[in-house]
Design an enzyme around this catalytic site. Structure first.
Site, mmCIF file in Angstrom:
data_model
loop_
_atom_site.group_PDB
_atom_site.id
_atom_site.type_symbol
_atom_site.label_atom_id
_atom_site.label_comp_id
_atom_site.label_asym_id
_atom_site.label_seq_id
_atom_site.Cartn_x
_atom_site.Cartn_y
_atom_site.Cartn_z
ATOM 1 N N ASP A 1 0.859 -1.188 0.000
ATOM 2 C CA ASP A 1 0.000 0.000 0.000
ATOM 3 C C ASP A 1 0.895 1.237 0.000
ATOM 4 O O ASP A 1 2.078 1.156 0.363
ATOM 5 C CB ASP A 1 -0.954 0.008 1.202
ATOM 6 N N GLU B 1 -0.070 -0.976 5.890
ATOM 7 C CA GLU B 1 0.989 -0.462 6.772
ATOM 8 C C GLU B 1 0.823 1.035 6.989
ATOM 9 O O GLU B 1 1.000 1.540 8.096
ATOM 10 C CB GLU B 1 2.372 -0.747 6.152
ATOM 11 N N HIS C 1 6.962 9.627 0.916
ATOM 12 C CA HIS C 1 5.687 10.299 1.189
ATOM 13 C C HIS C 1 5.644 11.681 0.526
ATOM 14 O O HIS C 1 4.801 12.505 0.856
ATOM 15 C CB HIS C 1 5.418 10.438 2.705
HETATM 16 ZN ZN LIG Z 1 6.734 2.139 4.336
#
Ligand SMILES: [Zn+2]
Length: 491
Positions: free
Chosen positions: A126, A193, A463
């Site tokens: 994910d 996760e 991210h």
């Molecule tokens: Zn990660």
């Protein structure tokens, strides 16, 4: 007078001699010469597979997004088609505590010997969402999986589809050679996760518990092979993380008088809250280079240039100087103490109404040295205002610290050196949360390490925007996992 001066001079000379001697004896062991073991691995098909994996928008979001479920389903179908050998040798169990979301896959590769404790290698497929409005900042669209001469681009390229794909590639390679593990090897590809693993990863742990499995060790994402992160250290540092920080969220609730905003009192709920936040900022939790953080710097510092090495070799004298230097950088500061980050604020529901309550949500990442009770006490003492209540919303202490002496740790270090050549091996602390904190309940030791080289520039991709990984890294990671499974299944 002359005697006094002589005394000062002698003390100074003795001190200088002591510092120099300690620095001279604080030498780095020569980097281990481990023979390189490289399989012939073609990077192009691996890059193509990772590119295809990136094109599935397997986004884990705190907000309910039912449309992504079909993407998880499609990814699982694609994986079965792309890695048929792995799927026929070890049909994966589809797991999820939530029966509507059984998207986590647990592959079991049975070992020949039941007396050896199994191991588990894990990666999550994910990904975090791309922040709306930033799509245009990407050099290649985030879900296109573009491949150029050197890199594969897109969300998940570093975190953590690359590890999931490298694990599948390595297993395929070993199966093609007719390899059979001595001990049972579990491969876990998790699906949640990024939202805490409450369904998928929790179900893996649940299943292992039900089956009475106690793992010798687990390996999941964590740190990387770090190049150019530490000024003056030319060698690549393999930071094999042996612990991770805990996760804590508190609300600071400040109470004041409500009423019409045209006649505000001396202090509103917002003023009280603002003061509390300022007080907190001025009273950070204790910081220091002892324990695991100290071990990490002890592994790396001997490779630093002379001046810096002298500081670390004489921590008894320069300890606070080192602490304050490391505290200026967010990355190193986070390793030294429990961090405090205000993340959300709320007050009144309308612009002309005074709030009765103003709330700040604070996220803390808990260092192994701190207890939850101790932190709450610290917050109350720092705020020092009865009108502000500290409400704990969630509190998990840091993980256990796994062994750096185990066969598992040594195998991970050795497989990395056989793949990349000489490395500085350093135990480390993961400052964010990973699936490992769940695995540690069924494993003697839990390690957190991705076998890819990252530079400072690459870290913006985590991210963030322009996430990418080199094709060379994918080849090396595949080599690493194949060596690790081979050697760990024996010892
Ligand atoms: Zn990660």
């Amino acid at each position: 007078m002359k005697k006094l001066l002589l005394g000062i001079a002698t003390t100074f000379l003795l001190l200088a001699a002591l510092l120099l001697v300690r620095t001279a004896t604080y030498t780095a062991p020569p980097l281990a010469e481990v023979a390189i073991q490289k399989r012939t691995i073609d990077g192009r098909p691996i890059a193509q597979h990772l590119s295809e994996a990136i094109q599935f928008r397997t986004v884990s979001s705190q907000l309910p997004e039912p449309q992504t479920q079909s993407q998880f389903e499609a990814f699982i179908g694609w994986l079965a088609k792309t890695y048929p050998e792995v799927h026929s040798a070890m049909a994966p169990a589809r797991l999820g505590i939530d029966p509507e979301h059984r998207y986590t896959l647990l592959f079991t590769w049975p070992g020949k010997r039941a007396d050896l404790a199994p191991i588990l290698l894990s990666a999550h497929y994910d990904v975090v969402p791309v922040i709306p409005g930033t799509e245009r900042d990407w050099q290649h669209p985030p879900y296109e999986g573009a491949i150029d001469d050197t890199h594969i681009w897109g969300r998940g390229a570093l975190d953590d589809k690359s590890a999931a794909i490298a694990l599948m590639e390595a297993t395929t390679l070993l199966l093609a050679q007719g390899f059979q593990p001595e001990r049972t090897v579990y491969l876990s590809l998790t699906s949640d996760e990024e939202t805490g693993g409450d369904s998928g990863t929790a179900a893996v742990v649940e299943k292992l518990k039900q089956d009475g499995v106690q793992l010798a060790w687990s390996l999941d994402e964590g740190s990387f092979l770090l190049r150019g992160f530490i000024p003056g250290v030319d060698a690549t540092v393999a930071s094999i993380n042996v612990a991770e920080k805990g996760y804590m969220t508190v609300d600071l609730v400040a109470r004041g008088q409500g009423g019409h905003s045209s006649m505000p009192p001396q202090e509103t709920a917002v003023d009280i809250l603002a003061k509390a936040l300022t007080n907190l900022r001025q009273s950070p939790l204790p910081s220091g280079l002892e324990g695991l953080s100290g071990d990490m710097f002890d592994s790396i510092a001997p490779y630093m240039p002379f001046g810096k090495k002298m500081l670390f070799a004489n921590r008894w004298l320069f300890g606070s100087l080192i602490d304050s230097a490391l505290s200026t950088q967010p990355g190193t500061a986070a390793m030294l103490h429990t961090t405090i980050a205000p993340t959300m604020l709320s007050g009144s529901v309308k612009d002309n109404v005074l709030p009765i309550e103003a709330v700040a949500t604070i996220n803390l990442r808990v260092h192994p040295r701190d207890s939850i009770e101790g932190i709450v006490k610290h917050l109350n003492a720092a705020i020092d205002d009865e009108r502000v209540e500290v409400k704990v919303r969630r509190a998990d202490t840091a993980s256990r610290v796994s062994s750096t002496e185990s066969v598992g740790f040594n195998n991970i270090a050795e497989a990395a050196q056989q793949t990349y050549g000489p490395l500085v091996i350093a135990p480390g602390l993961t400052v964010a949360g990973t699936d490992s904190r769940r695995y540690e309940t069924v494993a003697d030791d839990s390690y957190r390490f991705n076998p890819m080289v990252v530079t400072k520039e690459d870290t913006h991709g985590f991210h963030g925007t322009n996430e990418r990984i080199s094709i060379e890294n994918m080849v090396h990671a595949t080599n690493f996992y194949s060596l690790l499974i081979e050697k760990s299944s024996r010892e």
